[in-house]
Design a protein around this motif. Structure first.
Motif, PDB file in Angstrom:
ATOM      1  N   ARG A 486       0.818  -1.210   0.000  1.00  0.00           N
ATOM      2  CA  ARG A 486       0.000   0.000   0.000  1.00  0.00           C
ATOM      3  C   ARG A 486       0.849   1.257   0.000  1.00  0.00           C
ATOM      4  N   ASP A 487       0.185   2.372  -0.311  1.00  0.00           N
ATOM      5  CA  ASP A 487       0.768   3.699  -0.118  1.00  0.00           C
ATOM      6  C   ASP A 487       0.185   4.223   1.186  1.00  0.00           C
ATOM      7  N   SER A 488       0.992   4.250   2.243  1.00  0.00           N
ATOM      8  CA  SER A 488       0.489   4.584   3.573  1.00  0.00           C
ATOM      9  C   SER A 488      -0.001   6.018   3.679  1.00  0.00           C
ATOM     10  N   GLU A 489       0.290   6.831   2.671  1.00  0.00           N
ATOM     11  CA  GLU A 489      -0.173   8.212   2.702  1.00  0.00           C
ATOM     12  C   GLU A 489      -1.701   8.283   2.631  1.00  0.00           C
ATOM     13  N   PHE A 490      -2.327   7.447   1.762  1.00  0.00           N
ATOM     14  CA  PHE A 490      -3.780   7.575   1.571  1.00  0.00           C
ATOM     15  C   PHE A 490      -4.521   6.244   1.531  1.00  0.00           C
ATOM     16  N   GLN A 491      -3.824   5.107   1.757  1.00  0.00           N
ATOM     17  CA  GLN A 491      -4.482   3.802   1.705  1.00  0.00           C
ATOM     18  C   GLN A 491      -4.480   3.143   3.077  1.00  0.00           C
ATOM     19  N   ALA A 492      -5.690   2.920   3.622  1.00  0.00           N
ATOM     20  CA  ALA A 492      -5.857   2.269   4.915  1.00  0.00           C
ATOM     21  C   ALA A 492      -6.332   0.833   4.700  1.00  0.00           C
ATOM     22  N   LEU A 493      -6.076  -0.025   5.680  1.00  0.00           N
ATOM     23  CA  LEU A 493      -6.424  -1.443   5.570  1.00  0.00           C
ATOM     24  C   LEU A 493      -7.225  -1.874   6.793  1.00  0.00           C
ATOM     25  N   LEU A 494      -8.297  -2.632   6.555  1.00  0.00           N
ATOM     26  CA  LEU A 494      -9.070  -3.227   7.638  1.00  0.00           C
ATOM     27  C   LEU A 494      -9.289  -4.699   7.312  1.00  0.00           C
ATOM     28  N   PRO A 495      -8.629  -5.609   8.047  1.00  0.00           N
ATOM     29  CA  PRO A 495      -8.816  -7.040   7.770  1.00  0.00           C
ATOM     30  C   PRO A 495     -10.112  -7.561   8.401  1.00  0.00           C
ATOM     31  N   ILE A 496     -10.740  -8.508   7.744  1.00  0.00           N
ATOM     32  CA  ILE A 496     -11.891  -9.195   8.327  1.00  0.00           C
ATOM     33  C   ILE A 496     -11.601 -10.681   8.314  1.00  0.00           C
ATOM     34  N   ARG A 497     -12.145 -11.361   9.284  1.00  0.00           N
ATOM     35  CA  ARG A 497     -11.913 -12.804   9.399  1.00  0.00           C
ATOM     36  C   ARG A 497     -13.066 -13.555   8.763  1.00  0.00           C
ATOM     37  N   GLY A 498     -12.789 -14.241   7.681  1.00  0.00           N
ATOM     38  CA  GLY A 498     -13.780 -15.095   7.053  1.00  0.00           C
ATOM     39  C   GLY A 498     -15.004 -14.339   6.570  1.00  0.00           C
ATOM     40  N   LYS A 499     -16.140 -14.986   6.712  1.00  0.00           N
ATOM     41  CA  LYS A 499     -17.393 -14.436   6.186  1.00  0.00           C
ATOM     42  C   LYS A 499     -18.170 -13.737   7.295  1.00  0.00           C
ATOM     43  N   ILE A 500     -18.539 -12.480   7.045  1.00  0.00           N
ATOM     44  CA  ILE A 500     -19.273 -11.713   8.036  1.00  0.00           C
ATOM     45  C   ILE A 500     -20.716 -12.192   8.103  1.00  0.00           C
ATOM     46  N   LEU A 501     -21.467 -11.642   9.046  1.00  0.00           N
ATOM     47  CA  LEU A 501     -22.863 -12.000   9.234  1.00  0.00           C
ATOM     48  C   LEU A 501     -23.689 -11.648   7.997  1.00  0.00           C
ATOM     49  N   ASN A 502     -24.633 -12.521   7.647  1.00  0.00           N
ATOM     50  CA  ASN A 502     -25.575 -12.224   6.563  1.00  0.00           C
ATOM     51  C   ASN A 502     -26.640 -11.292   7.123  1.00  0.00           C
ATOM     52  N   VAL A 503     -26.471  -9.992   6.906  1.00  0.00           N
ATOM     53  CA  VAL A 503     -27.359  -9.009   7.533  1.00  0.00           C
ATOM     54  C   VAL A 503     -28.731  -8.948   6.875  1.00  0.00           C
ATOM     55  N   GLN A 504     -28.905  -9.598   5.720  1.00  0.00           N
ATOM     56  CA  GLN A 504     -30.220  -9.581   5.074  1.00  0.00           C
ATOM     57  C   GLN A 504     -31.236 -10.356   5.910  1.00  0.00           C
ATOM     58  N   LYS A 505     -30.746 -11.298   6.726  1.00  0.00           N
ATOM     59  CA  LYS A 505     -31.648 -12.114   7.532  1.00  0.00           C
ATOM     60  C   LYS A 505     -31.542 -11.784   9.021  1.00  0.00           C
ATOM     61  N   ALA A 506     -30.754 -10.752   9.376  1.00  0.00           N
ATOM     62  CA  ALA A 506     -30.509 -10.448  10.788  1.00  0.00           C
ATOM     63  C   ALA A 506     -31.119  -9.101  11.159  1.00  0.00           C
ATOM     64  N   SER A 507     -31.399  -8.931  12.438  1.00  0.00           N
ATOM     65  CA  SER A 507     -31.907  -7.655  12.934  1.00  0.00           C
ATOM     66  C   SER A 507     -30.748  -6.682  13.131  1.00  0.00           C
TER      67      SER A 507
END
Length: 695
Positions: A486-507
């Protein structure tokens, strides 16, 4: 040098005087600035031209003179719209000495919808729709049945005349006036308009989607009970024909839109009100004089609550959709909230000391169709997306308050318990919202104590301007490589672990409890749902960077579902992207001078094409060709060059051109209804390429 001489020298040096000014007259202004009238010159603008012609037919139906509309999408790219209404007048207009049809087709702000005599309610109000379509058409033909004959007139880019043959490229001769082509029965009336869009104006590839037309015509048939609309699309290999007619009106429309199980039957709220409006009216001398005019406004609302969480609100003015709402929707929201709070207090579901429910609580699971009809509505812009008539808010609020309160006070037979269930659902939504807010507040306090407002796993950038980018990265292995790439001047990174919650079926509460979803919302920093504030977003772009495999596609889909449901303004603003990592890397043996040693391919088709090209040019490559299974297989230089460096990378912008279609797809792929998804998978099974499945 004198002052006068100096001033003259300055004017000459700028070279700008009155002789440089130009005045666009008639339809010339439309051709010069089409975006002012139809919004854009792409497929959306082309569709708007079709709607303008269709809306004229719909106005005849609203006035009670038309019972049938016919829409044809011809194979040659032209569009034809016909009705059995009264027919555009063909007699001579006294002031201009032009036939009525020629007047409305060639002059801006000419039509029968200004005085309130011909139409008490109509979608057209500026008198520019038909003339704008005419100006932007390479050819436009009009046929009118009235007075025992069929009258015809043709236009080329807004100029009246005659074509020697069929099609827009036929020889054209300018000529004013209409001519009779045949006799018809005395009681036969109607208008047919066929136009060929001018491809000098519209972008190459602009087209009108068949699904869009069918949805629009279905919607119109719902809004005018008893109106029959035939649609015929001749553009494909097979001709598609559909007929729409719904006698149930917006009650049937409301049931059609709702996807969840009903808690209560569709409630119909109808009424009318009066208001006085000051409008400029031409007097006998041709002067505009402010005049008070009495107006009637009819209100017709259908609504139902279902077991789901999504809100579907459709609003219309004289059957013209207002996707961005307006005064009529504000009046509806205000009345709905007031009545529900009163009922909750009366039934003790809200006790003394409890805070009132808010708009989001009331709208959860609600499907509503809000329609008003009035003469000469005030819209914001020719595209008519927002109603601006201020009196509509007051009248709609009064009608909805009176009718809805009457239903709750004296429920129809069998509806007492379902109405009670509606109130309990609203209270449940309020409790969930308060619980979620408490959890967020506790999290903020916890973060404040830890002196960290952002997740520890966020790798932030140094700038916070419009060029800043947040990469949501799949997995820690890809994160390690991405840190170096990355170019640390303007590129940020956020890692996620695996598959997030399916919010279409969640409250909402379940979504906020999910660590990955909460982290994404927290890092973007603009809130979620209806409180999302686009201007508060910490990054100019959100880029989803997942592997180029099935799991990566699934993760992208889950992330987009989260964005669609809770951060939709980011999608609407075009600020969400999907990174496109390469699928293959070809290593050339002895590349020629100036040629890269490594060639990246982003699909199997591109790989085959490249290999055929290299073979034809007698170029050799190292076997086997490398296939990337994930981002973690790349080193930092490769990842930067192919996926992260703005100079070389490919990004796919995620847009919502039609939120309704997007909602259907998300609901099909990610919703709680399993049967439609099973049918979709079964129907598409034959198209699956088994060799592409990772095993």
């Amino acid at each position: 040098m004198t002052a006068a001489t100096a001033e003259a020298t300055t004017d000459d040096s700028h070279g700008y005087s009155a002789r440089h000014l130009s005045v666009l007259e008639g339809l010339e202004a439309v051709r010069k600035r089409p975006g002012m009238y139809i919004g854009s010159t792409d497929s959306r603008g082309l569709a708007h031209c079709l709607w303008e012609i269709v809306d004229n037919c719909v106005d005849e139906a609203l006035a009670g003179y038309c019972s049938h509309i016919n829409v044809v999408l011809h194979a040659d790219g032209s569009f034809e719209v016909g009705d059995n209404g009264r027919g555009i007048p063909v007699d001579i207009e006294p002031k201009t000495k032009l036939p009525g049809v020629e007047l409305v087709m060639t002059r801006l702000h000419a039509g029968g919808k200004f005085g309130g005599v011909s139409y008490t309610a109509s979608g057209g109000l500026h008198g520019v729709g038909a003339s704008v379509v005419n100006a932007l058409s390479a050819r436009l033909d009009v046929e009118i049945d009235r007075d025992g004959a069929t009258h015809a007139i043709s236009f080329r880019r807004g100029l009246p005349g005659e074509f020697a043959d069929d099609g827009p490229k036929a020889r054209f001769k300018k000529r004013s006036g209409v001519h009779q082509v045949r006799k018809v029965a005395r009681n036969t009336t109607g208008t047919r308009v066929r136009f060929w869009p001018d491809m000098q104006i519209f972008l190459k590839g602009a087209t009108v989607d068949q699904t869009l037309v069918l949805d629009r015509m279905r919607q119109t048939a719902f809004l005018i009970p008893g109106l029959t609309i035939d649609v015929r699309d001749e553009r494909g290999e097979e001709i598609v024909e559909e007929t729409f007619r719904f006698d149930g009106g917006i009650s049937e429309f409301c049931s059609y839109l709702a996807k969840d199980a009903p808690i209560v039957e569709v409630l119909r709220l109808q009424g009318r009100g009066h208001f006085t409006e000051t409008v400029p009216v031409l007097d006998d001398q041709g002067h505009l004089v402010p005049t008070d005019v009495e107006r009637d406004l009819e209100v017709d609302v259908a609504l139902r609550w279902g077991s789901g969480y999504d809100t579907i609100t459709k609003s219309f003015v004289n059957v013209i959709a207002t996707p961005k709402g307006g005064t009529h929707v504000r009046g509806f929201d205000r009345a709905l909230l007031r009545v529900l709070n009163d009922q909750l207090r009366a039934t003790k579901l809200l006790k003394n000391g409890d805070e009132d429910v808010i708009k989001d609580d009331v709208l959860e699971g609600l499907t509503a169709v809000i329609t008003v009809r009035l003469p000469e509505p005030q819209f914001e812009g020719q595209t008519k997306e927002v109603l601006g008539t201020s009196a509509a808010a007051r009248i709609v609020s009064q009608v909805v308050t009176r009718e809805l309160r009457a239903i709750f006070d004296n429920p129809p037979r069998g509806q007492k318990q379902p109405l009670r269930a509606v109130l309990e659902k609203v209270v449940g939504a309020a409790k969930t919202r308060i619980a979620a807010r408490t959890q967020r507040d506790n999290q903020r306090r916890k973060n404040a104590l830890e002196n960290s407002a952002l997740p520890a796993k966020l790798v932030d950038c140094r700038t916070a301007d419009d060029r800043s980018e947040l990469f949501i990265v799949e997995g820690d292995s890809a994160l390690g490589t991405a840190k170096l790439a990355r170019d640390s001047e303007f590129q940020a990174l956020l890692p996620i672990r695996g598959k997030i919650l399916n919010v279409q079926k969640a409250s909402v509460a379940d979504m906020l409890k999910n660590a990955e979803c909460a982290a994404i919302i927290q890092v973007i920093g603009a809130g979620s749902g209806r409180t999302f504030d686009l201007d508060s977003a910490r990054y100019g772009r959100i880029i989803l960077m997942a592997d180029a495999d099935v799991d990566g596609s699934h993760i992208r889909c889950l992330l987009l579902t989260l964005m669609y449901r809770y951060m939709r303004p980011m999608l609407e603003a075009g600020r969400v992207f999907a990174a496109v990592p390469p699928l293959h890397r070809i290593e050339l043996v002895k590349p020629r001078k100036g040629q890269d040693k490594y060639v990246y391919c982003y699909s199997d088709a591109e790989l085959r094409k490249k290999l055929v090209e290299f073979e034809r040019r007698n170029m050799r490559w190292k076997e086997p060709v490398q296939r990337y299974k994930g981002l973690g297989e790349m080193d930092a230089d490769q990842l930067a060059e192919t996926t992260m460096d703005p100079r070389h990378r490919i990004l796919r912008r995620i847009r919502i051109e039609d939120a309704e279609d997007a909602a259907k797809i998300f609901d099909l792929l990610m919703g709680s209804e399993v049967a439609p998804r099973r049918e979709f998978i079964t129907a598409g099974a034959a198209e699956l390429d088994i060799e592409r499945i990772d095993t």
